[in-house]
Design a protein around this motif. Structure first.
Motif, short mmCIF file in Angstrom:
data_model
loop_
_atom_site.label_atom_id
_atom_site.label_comp_id
_atom_site.label_asym_id
_atom_site.label_seq_id
_atom_site.Cartn_x
_atom_site.Cartn_y
_atom_site.Cartn_z
N LEU A 180 0.84 -1.21 0.00
CA LEU A 180 0.00 0.00 0.00
C LEU A 180 0.87 1.25 0.00
CD1 LEU A 180 -2.60 1.63 0.31
CD2 LEU A 180 -2.58 1.07 2.76
N ARG A 181 1.91 1.27 0.83
CA ARG A 181 2.80 2.44 0.85
C ARG A 181 3.40 2.69 -0.53
NH1 ARG A 181 7.67 3.67 0.37
NH2 ARG A 181 8.32 1.50 0.14
N LEU A 182 3.83 1.63 -1.19
CA LEU A 182 4.41 1.78 -2.54
C LEU A 182 3.36 2.26 -3.54
CD1 LEU A 182 6.60 -1.45 -2.61
CD2 LEU A 182 7.44 0.90 -2.72
N ALA A 183 2.14 1.72 -3.43
CA ALA A 183 1.08 2.10 -4.37
C ALA A 183 0.75 3.58 -4.24
CB ALA A 183 -0.17 1.26 -4.11
N ILE A 184 0.77 4.10 -3.02
CA ILE A 184 0.48 5.53 -2.83
C ILE A 184 1.61 6.37 -3.40
CG2 ILE A 184 0.23 7.34 -1.08
CD1 ILE A 184 -1.29 5.18 0.60
N GLU A 185 2.86 5.96 -3.20
CA GLU A 185 3.98 6.70 -3.78
C GLU A 185 3.91 6.68 -5.30
OE1 GLU A 185 8.81 7.07 -3.13
OE2 GLU A 185 7.83 5.14 -2.75
N GLN A 186 3.44 5.56 -5.86
CA GLN A 186 3.36 5.43 -7.31
C GLN A 186 2.18 6.17 -7.93
OE1 GLN A 186 3.52 1.15 -7.71
NE2 GLN A 186 5.71 1.08 -7.20
N LEU A 187 1.34 6.79 -7.10
CA LEU A 187 0.34 7.71 -7.64
C LEU A 187 1.01 8.95 -8.23
CD1 LEU A 187 -2.36 7.61 -4.78
CD2 LEU A 187 -2.51 6.51 -7.02
N THR A 188 2.27 9.16 -7.85
CA THR A 188 3.11 10.29 -8.30
C THR A 188 2.39 11.63 -8.20
OG1 THR A 188 2.56 9.97 -10.65
CG2 THR A 188 4.50 8.80 -9.82
N ILE A 189 1.81 11.86 -7.03
CA ILE A 189 1.17 13.15 -6.76
C ILE A 189 2.27 14.11 -6.29
CG2 ILE A 189 -0.49 14.38 -5.32
CD1 ILE A 189 -2.00 11.67 -5.06
N ALA A 190 2.50 15.16 -7.06
CA ALA A 190 3.60 16.08 -6.75
C ALA A 190 3.44 16.70 -5.37
CB ALA A 190 3.66 17.18 -7.81
N HIS A 191 4.56 16.73 -4.61
CA HIS A 191 4.56 17.33 -3.28
C HIS A 191 5.92 18.01 -3.08
CE1 HIS A 191 3.96 18.30 0.77
NE2 HIS A 191 3.61 17.14 1.30
N ASP A 192 6.02 19.22 -3.59
CA ASP A 192 7.29 19.95 -3.54
C ASP A 192 7.72 20.31 -2.13
OD1 ASP A 192 7.27 19.83 -6.28
OD2 ASP A 192 6.48 21.87 -6.56
N ALA A 193 6.76 20.35 -1.21
CA ALA A 193 7.07 20.79 0.15
C ALA A 193 7.40 19.63 1.09
CB ALA A 193 5.88 21.59 0.71
N SER A 194 7.50 18.43 0.57
CA SER A 194 7.74 17.26 1.42
C SER A 194 9.24 17.04 1.63
CB SER A 194 7.14 16.00 0.80
OG SER A 194 7.47 14.86 1.55
N VAL A 195 9.61 16.62 2.84
CA VAL A 195 11.00 16.28 3.12
C VAL A 195 11.27 14.81 2.78
CG1 VAL A 195 11.16 18.01 4.93
CG2 VAL A 195 10.52 15.65 5.53
N ALA A 196 10.20 14.06 2.42
CA ALA A 196 10.36 12.63 2.16
C ALA A 196 10.60 12.31 0.69
CB ALA A 196 9.12 11.88 2.65
N GLY A 197 10.42 13.27 -0.19
CA GLY A 197 10.62 13.02 -1.61
C GLY A 197 9.78 13.95 -2.45
N PRO A 198 9.89 13.84 -3.79
CA PRO A 198 9.18 14.77 -4.67
C PRO A 198 7.68 14.48 -4.78
CG PRO A 198 10.39 13.17 -5.97
CD PRO A 198 10.78 12.93 -4.54
N PHE A 199 7.28 13.27 -4.38
CA PHE A 199 5.87 12.90 -4.51
C PHE A 199 5.25 12.68 -3.13
CE2 PHE A 199 7.88 11.06 -8.39
CZ PHE A 199 7.34 11.98 -9.30
N LEU A 200 3.92 12.69 -3.12
CA LEU A 200 3.20 12.45 -1.88
C LEU A 200 3.44 11.02 -1.40
CD1 LEU A 200 0.22 13.91 -0.50
CD2 LEU A 200 -0.16 11.49 -0.89
N THR A 201 3.75 10.86 -0.10
CA THR A 201 4.05 9.56 0.48
C THR A 201 3.32 9.42 1.81
OG1 THR A 201 6.01 10.43 1.57
CG2 THR A 201 6.33 9.42 -0.61
N VAL A 202 3.41 8.22 2.38
CA VAL A 202 2.80 7.97 3.68
C VAL A 202 3.77 7.22 4.58
CG1 VAL A 202 0.43 7.91 2.79
CG2 VAL A 202 1.74 5.79 2.93
N SER A 203 3.58 7.41 5.86
CA SER A 203 4.28 6.62 6.87
C SER A 203 3.27 5.70 7.53
CB SER A 203 4.91 7.54 7.93
OG SER A 203 5.86 8.40 7.34
N VAL A 204 3.71 4.49 7.85
CA VAL A 204 2.80 3.49 8.40
C VAL A 204 3.43 2.84 9.63
CG1 VAL A 204 1.43 1.42 7.95
CG2 VAL A 204 1.97 2.98 6.06
#
Length: 308
Positions: free
Chosen positions: A239-263
């Motif tokens: 699930l975490r990978l699937a959400i990262e692979q939505l490739t929703i841009a998140h320029d303000a994140s410290v975790a990467g260029p795309f929207l991600t989740v912590s579980v």
């Protein structure tokens, strides 16, 4: 009852002709069940959970009043709507039935048009009540189960897991840097992102017993009954990978260029006699670890089966 499902009506009457007439009258619109006495009525009510019962008052083994008392005393059947159909037409007879909890009272000989109209009216009330009950359990933004519904299901599943000594896995999912996302892209965009994450999480809950719910804010909770630690870890890592692979841009994140989740997650420790609250605390602690170890990762109590 699923939305759009055919509603079930149980016709209970000791007179075979009345059962046949009422059954034929209702069959074009509803799924019809028949019972010829009180015991059959109670047995079929529990087995089939009809939406409505047409109940004769005068039956030889057990009268309709006693049947209704027993229906109301059983948690499985206490909410089933009942319409009395009876040759007893005195006002006090009707009042007695209504005071016991009947939804309506129709005198014999009955008129087919009146019966179909009353049945349709009360089944509409049943549909509306169930829709309201469903809405009371749904989060309006994500359309997942809400916190209230999660609390109810979790309490039941924790008890069931403990009694049956079966595994119960639980995970909390938090959208990384969600406040920064809202600040950067605006709250309407944040709502859309939350719905996208919720849909993805829901798609991973593939069994009827699994539950994805909105826990609060940007947190979702995943309840996985009868699921061992390794299975649960693999699922939430996917699930975490699937959400990262939505490739929703998140320029303000410290975790990467795309929207991600912590579980963060954990599986019930039966041998330790872990309480429902302790399991939730353990899951929350694992989420804290995931967020403070760099985000965009899964942390599970005990050894991880699949590292991010």
């Amino acid at each position: 009852m699923n939305v759009g499902a055919t509603q079930k009506v149980l016709v209970a009457d000791d007179d075979a002709i009345n059962r046949q007439v009422l059954g034929e009258l209702l069959k074009p619109e509803y799924s019809v069940l028949l019972a010829k006495n009180g015991e059959q009525t109670l047995e079929r009510a529990v087995r089939h959970l009809p939406d409505l019962i047409l109940l004769d008052v005068m039956m030889p083994d057990m009268d309709g009043y006693e049947v209704l008392r027993r229906l109301r005393a059983d948690p499985q059947t206490e909410h089933i709507a009942v319409i009395f159909i009876s040759g007893l037409d005195r006002p006090e007879d009707e009042a007695n039935g209504l005071n016991l909890g009947a939804a309506d009272y129709i005198a014999k000989p009955f008129n087919a048009t009146v019966v179909t109209a009353r049945v349709a009216l009360h089944l509409q009330v049943v549909r509306q009540r169930r829709m309201l009950e469903r809405l009371a359990h749904i989060d309006g933004l994500t359309e997942l189960a809400n916190r209230r519904r999660f609390d109810e299901v979790y309490a039941n599943e924790w008890q069931r897991a403990r009694d049956a000594r079966r595994p119960l896995s639980l995970a909390l999912l938090d959208i990384d840097c969600f406040k920064q996302y809202n600040d950067r892209y605006g709250h309407p965009a944040g709502d859309r992102v939350l719905r996208s994450v919720a849909r993805t999480a829901s798609s991973f809950m593939r069994r009827p017993v699994d539950l994805a719910a909105r826990y609060g804010g940007e947190e979702l909770v995943l309840l996985m009954p009868d699921t061992f630690s390794e299975q649960a870890q693999q699922l939430v890592t996917g699930l975490r990978l699937a959400i990262e692979q939505l490739t929703i841009a998140h320029d303000a994140s410290v975790a990467g260029p795309f929207l991600t989740v912590s579980v963060g997650g954990a599986t019930l420790e039966l041998e330790a006699g872990e309480s429902a609250a302790e399991l939730l605390d353990a899951v929350d602690n694992q989420l804290y670890r995931a967020k403070h170890a760099g985000r965009n990762r899964v942390e599970w109590r005990g050894p991880l089966a699949a590292r991010p």
